[in-house]
Design an enzyme around this catalytic site. Structure first.
Site, mmCIF file in Angstrom:
data_model
loop_
_atom_site.group_PDB
_atom_site.id
_atom_site.type_symbol
_atom_site.label_atom_id
_atom_site.label_comp_id
_atom_site.label_asym_id
_atom_site.label_seq_id
_atom_site.Cartn_x
_atom_site.Cartn_y
_atom_site.Cartn_z
ATOM 1 N N LEU A 242 0.848 -1.196 0.000
ATOM 2 C CA LEU A 242 0.000 0.000 0.000
ATOM 3 C C LEU A 242 0.886 1.250 0.000
ATOM 4 C CD1 LEU A 242 -3.065 -0.520 2.381
ATOM 5 C CD2 LEU A 242 -3.047 -0.192 -0.084
ATOM 6 N N HIS A 243 1.372 1.610 -1.167
ATOM 7 C CA HIS A 243 2.295 2.740 -1.253
ATOM 8 C C HIS A 243 1.622 4.069 -0.880
ATOM 9 C CE1 HIS A 243 5.195 0.099 -3.117
ATOM 10 N NE2 HIS A 243 4.446 -0.087 -4.184
#
Length: 317
Positions: A242-243
């Site tokens: 989950l950048h």
């Protein structure tokens, strides 16, 4: 408590879309506008995606501003994990609004000037290449005084790159812009791959999100399922990192993150190391720290936070 004034600069992008949908239902954030840039997809696609995501999230009140259509100097590159339309093939209705006639760079400059006049500096949330902000700073360097902090996703320090062996995509996409931004005096918080790879969106998490997302269950589920890299050897499980949503999570609950001050350098000249980020953790360069680099993340806390936010869509009629 007064909401934090923010501009979200992005290149949607699946993880950008998840970040935006989280921000839309977070009253702690006063979203002044969304600016788009060439990155995960060409500008025409990222601006369309931003419009469609604002409509999906019920936030057509937020204006979208189209920005720079190419990097400062290098040829454009685009993301590899977002599908042909940047949203994992998700088909959304045509946007109900158009992008503003005002260029994103002009909007950033005007917003920073206004913030300075009102003594209410703003925060820039940068989820993609830093071209828009760099151009704004080149046009008017004084706007830096109207910026309280830049919170950005980018770089890789102790971890490997995700586009080359040493470069993270956002830094590689416009290393000259990144160098410009890291040369400024305002506060910078960096969420590199070292941090984002600690928060893997597994199929089990996807199930949790879709069960609570109400009317967003189908589109959000499709976005998240497409994001599964199915690379257990690298990430330790199914799923994908989950950048970009971590930028929003950091703004909402900083206690979930541990950071270290460092001088950050971005390589913009070497063909072999283009976009490489180097952190001087121990002052060997003789230069002061210019960034707070996130090194550890409470992943379960981040998922709990995001689930409570996405659940607000399930509470809507």
């Amino acid at each position: 408590m007064m909401a934090l004034p923010v501009i979200i600069d992005c290149d949607p992008g699946i993880d950008d879309a998840i970040a935006l949908l989280t921000a839309f239902v977070s009253p702690e954030l006063d979203i002044l506008g969304i600016t788009t840039v060439c990155g995960n997809q060409p500008l025409a696609v990222t601006q369309r995606n931003a419009l469609q995501i604002t409509a999906l999230g019920g936030r057509d009140d937020i204006t979208v501003y189209a920005g720079c259509w190419r990097p400062l100097l290098r040829p454009s590159i685009h993301g590899q994990f977002h599908g042909n339309n940047g949203l994992g093939g998700l088909a959304l209705p045509a946007p109900r609004r158009e992008v503003s006639a005002v260029h994103a760079v002009d909007f950033i400059i005007a917003s920073c000037r206004r913030a300075l006049e009102q003594s209410r500096p703003l925060t820039l949330c940068c989820l993609g290449p830093l071209t828009n902000l760099a151009v704004a700073l080149r046009i008017d360097p004084t706007i830096a005084e109207g910026i309280e902090r830049v919170v950005l996703m980018g770089g890789a320090f102790r971890d490997n790159g995700n586009r080359t062996f040493s470069a993270e995509f956002n830094m590689l996409a416009d290393p000259h812009a990144a160098h410009c931004v890291f040369s400024q005096q305002f506060a910078i918080t960096v969420l590199p791959l070292d941090a984002t790879h600690q928060v893997i969106l597994t199929p089990e998490h996807v199930g949790q999100f879709t069960r609570c997302a109400g009317r967003l269950a189908q589109p959000l589920g499709q976005l998240m399922a497409f994001w599964d890299r199915n690379d257990v050897a690298r990430y330790g499980s199914r799923g994908g990192p989950l950048h970009d949503p971590l930028v929003i999570a950091w703004l909402l609950d900083k206690a979930l993150f541990t950071s270290q001050q460092a001088r950050v350098f971005v390589e913009y000249d070497s063909p072999q190391l283009l976009g490489h980020t180097q952190a001087d953790w121990y002052g060997k360069s003789g230069l002061p720290a210019n960034a707070s680099v996130v090194t550890e993340v409470n992943a379960s806390g981040v998922f709990d936070l995001m689930l409570t936010r996405i659940a607000r869509y399930g509470e809507q009629p």
